[in-house]
Structure formats: C-alpha cells, structure tokens
Design a protein around this motif. Structure first.
Motif, short mmCIF file in Angstrom:
data_model
loop_
_atom_site.label_atom_id
_atom_site.label_comp_id
_atom_site.label_asym_id
_atom_site.label_seq_id
_atom_site.Cartn_x
_atom_site.Cartn_y
_atom_site.Cartn_z
N LEU A 243 0.84 -1.04 0.01
CA LEU A 243 -0.06 0.11 -0.11
C LEU A 243 0.72 1.31 -0.12
CD1 LEU A 243 -2.99 -0.83 2.51
CD2 LEU A 243 -3.23 -0.67 0.00
N GLY A 244 1.86 1.18 0.84
CA GLY A 244 2.83 2.58 0.58
C GLY A 244 4.33 2.11 1.21
N CYS A 245 5.34 2.93 1.07
CA CYS A 245 6.61 2.63 1.20
C CYS A 245 7.21 3.80 1.46
CB CYS A 245 7.31 1.94 0.03
SG CYS A 245 9.01 1.67 0.15
N ALA A 246 8.36 4.09 2.74
CA ALA A 246 9.04 4.84 2.71
C ALA A 246 10.51 4.44 3.36
CB ALA A 246 8.31 6.15 3.62
N ARG A 247 11.66 4.96 3.18
CA ARG A 247 12.78 4.54 3.86
C ARG A 247 12.82 5.32 5.16
NH1 ARG A 247 14.93 5.28 -1.61
NH2 ARG A 247 15.50 3.29 -2.42
N LEU A 248 13.39 4.58 6.03
CA LEU A 248 13.52 5.17 7.57
C LEU A 248 14.47 6.39 7.30
CD1 LEU A 248 12.64 4.29 10.38
CD2 LEU A 248 14.94 3.35 10.72
N GLY A 249 13.98 7.48 8.03
CA GLY A 249 14.55 9.09 7.79
C GLY A 249 14.76 9.26 6.53
N GLY A 250 13.86 8.90 5.49
CA GLY A 250 14.01 9.39 4.10
C GLY A 250 13.17 10.56 3.78
N HIS A 251 13.13 10.67 2.48
CA HIS A 251 12.47 12.01 2.02
C HIS A 251 11.46 11.65 0.93
CE1 HIS A 251 14.86 14.79 4.68
NE2 HIS A 251 15.85 14.00 4.36
N ASP A 252 11.02 10.54 0.78
CA ASP A 252 10.25 10.09 -0.15
C ASP A 252 9.02 9.18 0.25
OD1 ASP A 252 11.57 11.19 -2.93
OD2 ASP A 252 13.19 10.50 -1.65
N ILE A 253 7.94 9.35 -0.17
CA ILE A 253 6.64 8.37 0.38
C ILE A 253 6.25 7.77 -1.30
CG2 ILE A 253 4.41 7.88 1.24
CD1 ILE A 253 5.39 9.95 3.38
N TRP A 254 5.99 6.46 -1.03
CA TRP A 254 5.49 5.98 -2.59
C TRP A 254 4.09 5.20 -1.88
CZ3 TRP A 254 10.64 5.73 -1.69
CH2 TRP A 254 11.49 6.10 -2.75
N ILE A 255 3.00 5.62 -2.93
CA ILE A 255 1.69 5.32 -2.41
C ILE A 255 1.14 4.62 -3.63
CG2 ILE A 255 -0.62 6.08 -1.79
CD1 ILE A 255 1.00 6.61 0.13
N ASN A 256 0.37 3.32 -3.37
CA ASN A 256 -0.40 2.63 -4.31
C ASN A 256 -1.83 3.09 -4.10
OD1 ASN A 256 -2.09 0.76 -5.76
ND2 ASN A 256 -0.86 -1.03 -4.76
N PHE A 257 -2.19 4.13 -4.96
CA PHE A 257 -3.42 4.94 -5.14
C PHE A 257 -4.53 3.85 -5.58
CE2 PHE A 257 -0.49 7.99 -5.25
CZ PHE A 257 -0.97 9.04 -4.32
N GLN A 258 -4.21 2.95 -6.39
CA GLN A 258 -5.34 2.02 -6.87
C GLN A 258 -5.90 1.30 -5.84
OE1 GLN A 258 -3.90 -0.55 -10.07
NE2 GLN A 258 -5.91 -1.55 -10.16
N ASP A 259 -5.32 0.77 -4.78
CA ASP A 259 -5.71 -0.18 -3.78
C ASP A 259 -6.41 0.64 -2.29
OD1 ASP A 259 -5.36 -2.31 -5.37
OD2 ASP A 259 -3.38 -2.82 -4.31
N HIS A 260 -6.39 1.76 -2.62
CA HIS A 260 -7.03 2.78 -1.60
C HIS A 260 -8.65 2.84 -1.80
CE1 HIS A 260 -2.77 3.15 -0.33
NE2 HIS A 260 -3.35 3.13 0.90
N ASP A 261 -9.34 2.52 -0.95
CA ASP A 261 -10.98 2.68 -1.23
C ASP A 261 -11.44 3.76 -0.78
OD1 ASP A 261 -10.87 0.23 -2.74
OD2 ASP A 261 -11.38 -1.05 -0.88
N THR A 262 -10.77 4.29 0.36
CA THR A 262 -11.46 5.63 1.23
C THR A 262 -10.48 6.43 1.57
OG1 THR A 262 -11.34 4.42 3.34
CG2 THR A 262 -13.17 4.06 2.21
N ILE A 263 -10.69 7.87 1.83
CA ILE A 263 -9.66 8.69 2.44
C ILE A 263 -9.29 8.34 3.88
CG2 ILE A 263 -9.21 11.18 3.28
CD1 ILE A 263 -9.31 10.80 0.34
N GLU A 264 -9.97 7.64 4.41
CA GLU A 264 -9.49 6.97 5.85
C GLU A 264 -8.49 6.17 5.61
OE1 GLU A 264 -11.49 4.26 8.63
OE2 GLU A 264 -11.72 6.26 9.96
N MET A 265 -8.47 4.97 4.69
CA MET A 265 -7.55 3.85 4.46
C MET A 265 -6.12 4.63 3.73
SD MET A 265 -7.90 0.83 1.87
CE MET A 265 -6.90 -0.51 1.87
#
Length: 318
Positions: A243-265
C-alpha cells in the motif's frame, strides 16, 4: 512558488478550511514566529473586505516589493479612502491575478520611527519590516499592522483597528505542509493526499496514549520536506501487496493509489509512512493478525490505529 509566498499560502489554505463567516482571509506576520513552531496572523474581518480579480496583475514575482507594488499600482486607480490592498497567495495559480482590499488606516513612517532589529540588509523588502510594524501598531492601540512599500527611508503601512482585523496564532505544522511537500503524482492524487493530511491532523491530536505519534506528525508537517510518488515510480519496496513505502529517515513516500478505497484508508497508509520518515521502524508484519506480535505495538502500526480507531491492520504491507 517563491520562499516569501509560502507563509502566505500556508496561512491562506489553512484558514480557508477553518474560517468563520466573520472573517474573509488571514495573512501572516511572518517575521514574528514564536519558538519556531507558531506563526502570528491577522484575520481580516468580512465587513469592507473583498478579494478582487484583475487579469494580468501577476504577483508571481521573485521580489515581494515588486509583487506588492503591482497591487498598489492597480488598486490606487480606485482612489478609495480608508482602504488598502495587498497580494493574496494560494495553491491555485489563478491567485496570482487576485488581491485583497480591506478597510484600514494608511500611514507613512520614517525608518527612525520604528523599533526592532531587522537583521537584513534588504531594507527595500517590506517583509523584513513585519515584526517592527506589527509591534508599532499594537503599541498604538491597533490590532496589528503590515508594511506595504518602502521608498527612500519612508515606509507606507496599513494599521488595523479591532473592528477591521483580529490577531491569532497558527501552529506551523498546520500551515507548513501546504508548501513543504512535493508531489510527483497526478493532480487528482495530490488532492486525495491533501484530504488525507487534513484527516491526519484532525485525528492525531486525540492519540493521547501515544504522544510520540502527535510529536512525529508535528515534526513531519512542520519541518520535514518530502516528496510523494506513485507506487510504480521505482518503489524500493516493490509493488505486490504494497500500500505504501518509505525509507527510514528518508524524504520520499510511495503510495499505491489503486488499492485505497477511502480517504481514511489512505490516511492510515500516509501516517504509517510518515512515521518511517520521522525515524520509527517496525519488525516484519506477520502473515496472520496476531495482535501480540511486536509489529502491532510499533509506532507506525499504532499511528494507523489512531486514524482508524480500532486495531487489526489487514494483510497489506506498509
């Protein structure tokens, strides 16, 4: 977007989502931050205030002095007594062709009439005078004041009475995230992420049993610069069941938008990855939902629960 515009944009966008009918807009007194975490603002009252569109105005300029002067040159043609006008900045690029006019007292001062250390050689920049002007205004019984133009030792300022404007304090973590986050995603995905940010900010303050979460949220939104990417943009975690990914202490976030059904998720994933950026890690997620597993007591997992309000995290990898 230039650095001096960022405080205006953050204050404007935050205020738009939280304003009452008594006020039209808020502007920052950007040289008067408190302890690096709060920003003093003036909320302009609705009576007599108006946001004006003017095609070709163009306040998207590197020099704040030029941006302010562009507005004054156009506004002065109206010859409105007892009114003033300044640029208004927001995330929408159309704001560069808008300004705000309002009731105020217009006054001209000599540099020697002011107190305060400017600590800047650029005395032609009106923004370096904000603290001194606001201090002067309050000493004279006004709610606040702002500098507008500086010319050969003379400073034109606007002073606001209590029935024209009201001072307030905004937390920097509530306003900085509008400008210190970059988006390498679509416009629609950016809008979803900003909705997720609003949900995170509203819910994280209630995580009383884990103050580390709110502290991390304040740190990420108030001080950290990072970038969002789509999961297919060279995600270091892969893409399968992620669903998502980030390196520890990094400056980038990757998001799998397709598999999120709601804003809360989406907010659950975003806050989880933000905890990684801030420095919190977790062991591998177990295949079964054994809530006694150390994964579920980690700060990133608890941050998700803070948004959801219940335990149990499903089978996706974050």
């Amino acid at each position: 977007m230039y650095d001096y515009q960022k405080a205006f944009i953050g204050v404007y966008e935050y205020f738009e989502k939280n304003k009452s009918s008594d006020f039209l807009v808020a502007i920052p007194i950007i040289e008067d931050s408190l302890e690096g975490i709060k920003t003093r603002v003036l909320k302009i009252k609705t009576d007599g205030a108006e946001i004006i569109s003017h095609e070709g105005l163009n306040t998207d300029l590197s020099s704040p002095q030029l941006a302010f002067r562009n507005v004054i040159d156009i506004f002065s043609q109206k010859n409105l007594q007892g009114y003033g006008a300044i640029p208004i900045f927001g995330l929408d690029p159309s704001m560069y062709n808008k300004y705000i006019q309002f009731k105020c007292t217009v006054q001209m001062l000599k540099v020697g009439d002011l107190v305060g250390n400017l600590n800047s050689p650029d005395i032609e920049n009106p923004l370096v005078w904000y603290k001194a002007i606001d201090t002067y205004a309050r000493e004279k019984g006004f709610s606040g004041g702002i500098p507008v133009l500086i010319n050969e030792g003379d400073i034109t300022i606007y002073l606001f009475s209590p029935d024209q404007a009201e001072p307030d304090i905004f937390n920097n973590y509530e306003i900085n995230h509008y400008t210190n986050i970059s988006y390498k995603v679509s416009i629609d995905q950016q809008k979803l992420l900003m909705q997720a940010h609003e949900l995170i900010l509203s819910k994280s303050s209630s995580c009383n049993s884990h103050p580390e979460i709110l502290l991390a949220v304040k740190g990420v939104y108030g001080q950290t610069q990072f970038t969002y990417h789509d999961i297919n943009d060279k995600c270091p975690c892969g893409t399968e069941n992620v669903l998502g990914c980030a390196r520890l202490g990094g400056h980038d976030i990757w998001i799998n938008f397709q598999d999120h059904d709601t804003i809360e998720m989406l907010a659950e994933t975003v806050i989880h990855e933000q905890m990684h950026i801030y420095g919190y890690d977790h062991p591998d997620q177990p295949e079964n939902e054994d809530l006694s597993d150390p994964f579920y007591s980690s700060i990133p997992a608890l941050a998700e629960i803070c948004i959801r309000g219940t335990s149990g995290l499903g089978t996706y990898i974050r």
